[in-house]
Design an enzyme around this catalytic site. Structure first.
Site, short mmCIF file in Angstrom:
data_model
loop_
_atom_site.label_atom_id
_atom_site.label_comp_id
_atom_site.label_asym_id
_atom_site.label_seq_id
_atom_site.Cartn_x
_atom_site.Cartn_y
_atom_site.Cartn_z
N ILE A 23 -2.33 2.33 7.52
CA ILE A 23 -3.04 1.12 7.10
C ILE A 23 -2.12 0.13 6.39
O ILE A 23 -2.57 -0.96 6.03
CB ILE A 23 -4.23 1.48 6.18
CG1 ILE A 23 -3.75 2.25 4.95
CG2 ILE A 23 -5.28 2.26 6.94
CD1 ILE A 23 -4.86 2.54 3.96
N GLY A 24 -0.87 0.48 6.18
CA GLY A 24 0.04 -0.44 5.51
C GLY A 24 1.41 0.17 5.34
O GLY A 24 1.62 1.38 5.54
N GLY A 26 5.24 -0.53 2.87
CA GLY A 26 5.92 -1.26 1.83
C GLY A 26 7.42 -1.08 1.91
O GLY A 26 7.96 -0.60 2.92
N PHE A 28 9.23 0.96 0.29
CA PHE A 28 9.71 2.34 0.11
C PHE A 28 8.82 3.37 0.78
O PHE A 28 9.02 4.56 0.58
CB PHE A 28 9.79 2.67 -1.40
CG PHE A 28 10.82 1.87 -2.12
CD1 PHE A 28 12.16 2.23 -2.08
CD2 PHE A 28 10.46 0.75 -2.84
CE1 PHE A 28 13.11 1.50 -2.74
CE2 PHE A 28 11.41 0.01 -3.51
CZ PHE A 28 12.74 0.38 -3.46
N GLY A 29 7.82 2.99 1.55
CA GLY A 29 6.99 4.00 2.18
C GLY A 29 5.89 3.40 3.03
O GLY A 29 5.73 2.18 3.13
N LYS A 46 0.30 7.87 0.43
CA LYS A 46 1.56 7.13 0.60
C LYS A 46 2.67 8.14 0.79
O LYS A 46 2.82 9.08 0.00
CB LYS A 46 1.83 6.25 -0.62
CG LYS A 46 3.05 5.35 -0.46
CD LYS A 46 3.20 4.40 -1.63
CE LYS A 46 4.36 3.45 -1.43
NZ LYS A 46 4.50 2.49 -2.56
N ASP A 151 6.87 -6.94 -9.49
CA ASP A 151 6.70 -7.20 -8.04
C ASP A 151 5.26 -7.66 -7.76
O ASP A 151 4.61 -7.13 -6.85
CB ASP A 151 7.04 -5.96 -7.23
CG ASP A 151 7.18 -6.27 -5.73
OD1 ASP A 151 7.36 -7.46 -5.39
OD2 ASP A 151 7.08 -5.33 -4.92
#
Length: 468
Positions: A23-24, A26, A28-29, A46, A151
């Site tokens: 579903i997404g 980033g 780093f993962g 994650k 961030d």
């Protein structure tokens, strides 16, 4: 990089979490939606490949844990606990079978970046102000715990699930977060070379300087400006890796453009927010209540209320209404008929009345009177007229002046008109009669002239009678 893009759908982590789909992703993962086999609950997992190691130079600024790792991020979830707007951590560990680190948290709703796409890539002023009130409170809570997020962007702010929790904004992704320390404690500035977002990053991020609470407020100002306008002056196509050229270009624009130009055609509160964040020093404590009250006064002046109705809620309501079947589409005049004969019509104020229009009347009979009713004679003259018209069969079939005109099809117009039978037209008979009268008059005049010439003595006798 191929291991990082690997699809883990269908994998079972720790014999408990079944990964259903990604579903997404980033810096780093990757984030997967998963099912808990013990409770049958839907969660978010994650994961990060084990062989990807974060930058070791940044470990000194995070108190011993490597920035960007799931262990580093989970430490902040544990530390923040059950705070409002922070997801609940369920599990953290390593799976050697799949070669990944994993972290299990509550499954939340869509991010502000996804919601922007659903709402025309910009929010209304009311939605932006309601989000500003919550996000200032979230940042204040983090800073009160001595945590700097570092961030803040649209992808890391999501909405919850449910009727009540769906109105709550959550802050995610603490992979680059750190504990705030005085500037004298930093030996070297932490470097973020493979993660971060240049659009909403603070100036200190571009210059590789340590960040403080004032820098989170600066990034939050960029987020709010983007939500209301739909773009920033330095908006560019997003790239997956850090680009030093774009970073320098963005930094120059942030330093050179006046704040009034950055916040052009916007309420002055957004420019005041950005000016206030840039005016603070590294170790200053921001006045969060001042910022929150400033946006609340704007909300009050505009006549808005904190009713929790966002732009995407109105969008969902409109789409739900369009999917509903129309109500009262069957006219009242056809309610007694079978459903097969009923035709739905749109509901409006200009519906066709139940009484038929002139075009809907049935065509009149060819005969002026019904066949069952005999003709009643009123005058003898009527019989005479009828007797004269017996020779004209076509005239009896012609409609009267009061009847509706019968239109002939285009194919019938091409056919020649039938020839008329019977007596000639009335106009022709009248013309012949006039010519006969003129001939008779001329013949009488000629006869009189001839008689006068033949008997000339009759004139004196007539004169004598006139003298007597």
């Amino acid at each position: 990089m191929s291991d990082y893009d690997r699809d883990y759908t269908g994998a079972v982590v720790q014999s408990r979490w079944v990964l259903e789909g990604e579903i997404g992703a980033g810096g780093f993962g990757q984030v997967y939606i998963a099912t808990d086999l013990t409770t049958n609950k839907i969660v978010a997992v994650k994961i990060s490949p084990l062989k990807i190691t974060p930058n070791s130079s940044s470990s000194s600024s995070s108190g011993g844990s490597n920035e960007g790792s799931l262990q580093h991020e989970s430490a902040f979830y544990k530390y923040l606990g059950e705070q409002t707007g922070i997801a609940t951590l369920h599990d953290i560990g390593t799976n050697d079978l799949w070669g990944i680190d994993f972290m299990v948290c509550d499954l939340l709703g869509a991010s502000l970046w996804c919601l922007l796409g659903r709402c025309g890539h910009r929010f209304s002023l009311k939605t932006t102000l309601m989000l500003a009130d919550q996000l200032i409170s979230r940042v204040e809570m983090l800073h009160s715990k001595n945590v700097v997020h570092r961030d803040l962007k649209m992808e890391n702010i999501v909405m919850g699930f449910g009727k009540e929790d769906g109105k709550t904004a959550y802050i995610l992704d603490f992979g680059l977060s750190g504990y705030f320390r005085p500037q004298s404690d930093y030996l070297t500035a932490p470097g973020y070379y493979i993660a971060g977002t240049m659009e909403t990053a603070c100036i200190a991020w571009h210059m590789h300087r340590p960040q403080s609470p004032k820098d989170d407020l600066e990034s939050l100002a960029y987020v709010l400006i983007y939500l209301f306008r739909g773009y920033l002056p330095w908006t560019f196509d997003r790239v997956s890796l850090f680009d030093s050229h774009l970073s320098e270009r963005t930094l120059k624009m942030k330093l050179s453009l006046p704040i009034d130009i950055i916040c052009k055609d916007m309420p002055s509160e957004f420019a005041r927010h950005l000016k206030y964040a840039r005016s603070l020093k590294y170790e200053d404590t921001p006045n969060y209540g001042k910022l929150r009250d400033m946006y609340r006064r704007l909300m009050q002046r505009m006549g808005y209320q904190y009713d929790g109705v966002y732009d995407w809620d109105l969008k969902d309501r409109k789409s739900h209404v369009t999917k509903q079947p129309p109500v009262d589409v069957i006219p009242a005049s056809t309610q007694g008929k079978p459903l097969e004969q009923e035709k739905p019509v749109p509901k409006s104020d200009s519906l066709i009345p139940e009484t038929p229009l002139v075009q809907d009347k049935p065509s009149e009979q060819t005969s002026p009177l019904p066949q069952n009713n005999p003709l009643k004679r009123k005058n003898p003259s009527d019989d005479k007229e009828n007797h004269q018209q017996e020779d004209k069969p076509e005239e009896t079939t012609q409609p009267t002046k009061k009847r509706k005109i019968i239109f002939i099809k285009a194919a019938d117009k091409k056919q020649p008109a039938p020839k008329r039978r019977g007596r000639p037209p009335k106009q022709a008979v009248t013309k012949n009669a006039q010519e006969a009268v003129m001939i008779t008059k001329k013949a009488a005049q000629n006869n009189e002239i001839t008689d006068q010439r033949a008997c000339p003595r009759k004139k004196p006798a007539a004169r004598k009678k006139a003298c007597k």
